[in-house]
Write a protein that holds these residues in place. Sequence first.
Motif, PDB file in Angstrom:
ATOM      1  N   ARG A   1     -35.612 -73.425 -79.900  1.00  0.00           N
ATOM      2  CA  ARG A   1     -36.795 -73.083 -80.144  1.00  0.00           C
ATOM      3  C   ARG A   1     -37.665 -74.142 -80.435  1.00  0.00           C
ATOM      4  O   ARG A   1     -38.988 -74.283 -79.996  1.00  0.00           O
TER       5      ARG A   1
ATOM      6  N   LYS B   1     -38.309 -76.301 -77.339  1.00  0.00           N
ATOM      7  CA  LYS B   1     -38.727 -75.638 -76.166  1.00  0.00           C
ATOM      8  C   LYS B   1     -37.476 -75.889 -75.009  1.00  0.00           C
ATOM      9  O   LYS B   1     -38.374 -75.713 -73.844  1.00  0.00           O
TER      10      LYS B   1
ATOM     11  N   ARG C   1     -35.423 -78.570 -70.505  1.00  0.00           N
ATOM     12  CA  ARG C   1     -36.625 -78.521 -71.322  1.00  0.00           C
ATOM     13  C   ARG C   1     -37.987 -78.651 -70.070  1.00  0.00           C
ATOM     14  O   ARG C   1     -37.759 -79.764 -69.284  1.00  0.00           O
TER      15      ARG C   1
END
Length: 525
Positions: free
Chosen positions: A157, A160, A243
């Motif tokens: 989280r 990302k 990512r």
Amino acid sequence: MRGGLRTATDALNCAGHGMLVALLSSQYQRFAAIAEAWLAQGASAFGVFQDGHPLIYWPSSHRLARPSLSVPITQDEQPIADLRVAGVTGMAAELRLRADAALISYLLQLEHDLQCMTADLVTSQDQQLALYRLSQSMRDHVTVHETLRSLVAEGMRMTKSHAGFAAFIPKHGQDPLLVKSSESFLSDEMAWRIYWHTRSLEHAVSLPDPDGDFPLLPGIEDLLAVPIRVRGSIMAGMAMANRAGGFGTPDMKLMQAIADQASAQIERMLLYQEMFDQAKLRTEMDLARRVQLDLLPRQLPQIAGLDIYATSRPAYQVGGDFFDFIVNPGRPFVFSLGDVTGKGLSAALLMTMTRSAIHSKAQFMPFPTPEAVMRQSNEDLYNDFTRVGVFATVFVGQYELGSQRLIYANAGHAPVIYRPFDGPAQLLRADSTAIGILPVSHCRNQTLNMRPGDVLVVATDGFSDARNAHDETFDIERLIDLIDQLAPRTAREIADAMFETVDRFGGGRNQDDDQTLVVIKGAAS
């Protein structure tokens, strides 16, 4: 069950109460669960005090003015409050209370760390807020596996990322742990390869690396792995993958900050688990000691013509020495003393087997003699002892009331010292190997006079092998001279003087081996 709790408003009026009271308020149910566990184990009250005033306590009618145990709660290694309990005592209870206090101190330290991170939001608001949320998400976890699972979820989280994993290899041969965001993300083998590669380099690794061992990984566009140090060595690691836009320098710094938080969390959990395990082991050892002591005769036999005393002092909480008395109406008095190789719980278990075998033979054989008891016991124990590679030295004696004669058999045991009333003390040597060495015992019945004044001392090698500060042993010659000096005394006085003399020889050095003895002295009928 209801507990008493001062309101946060009242407590904040007192200097230094704020952080602790905030913790008590936010974690009230957890403190209530700890209190219920104490009350269920026999405590009459449980509570937290600060500056001599109760902050929270159970039951509400008990203010714990006079606790039976009190342990400080610390912050930055300084005591700020204390955890109290009433109605229970003992080492096991104290260790358990210390473990609870350590957990509360750990929670307080987390609160302190969180406040410090919040203050740093002025310069790095986004990153510090993310770390704050990470700490919040991990604070209630009580196992390393839960922490790793939270680490993967929060790491994805915060960075990302679309996938990730975390690994942990504990010491002492425990099973390694691997947590992945999904089973389809990398194989276990590849995840461990990345972990070991990062561990060998001792720094963050960015993949794919055309010049490294992992140029291409199926389904992986990019991956950033960092090692996690626990107690000074790399015991864990984490990796985030896929990512959008790839991983830059800020992401690497954030990942390192996450790793540092995970390191502190894992280390504190390991410390708490160790304290809990030690308290549990101490409780189990105390129980084993009580069981072992209960197996020893609780009362000394009263035999006409003999003055008898026996006692045992384990080097650890439990040991491998034993002594036993068998007194049955109409049958000779039989006693035994033995020493099983080793120390601790394993020796105690084998000691129980040996004592039980000898006791049953001496009590239930139609015509027991020391030689027959030793032969049958060796047959019963030989296979088991051979399988685990141990043996037991044993002395068995038998006295016929009014005979002034003692018949004995000695399977490898020493020291055994006999001192006739009209002569010097002498060492009685064994005529057979210890139990468990050979499939057949070669012990033979031997005979001693037990006239008034004759003394027989059967001891374990914890006496003769006792060492002083210069690493010298007390040795058997000193024991023989000591028995010569002590012979005029009663059986108990002889035993007490032997312990005192050996302790004085050791000069305060810790006891190396179990010390057990049986002293029998001929007396007027």
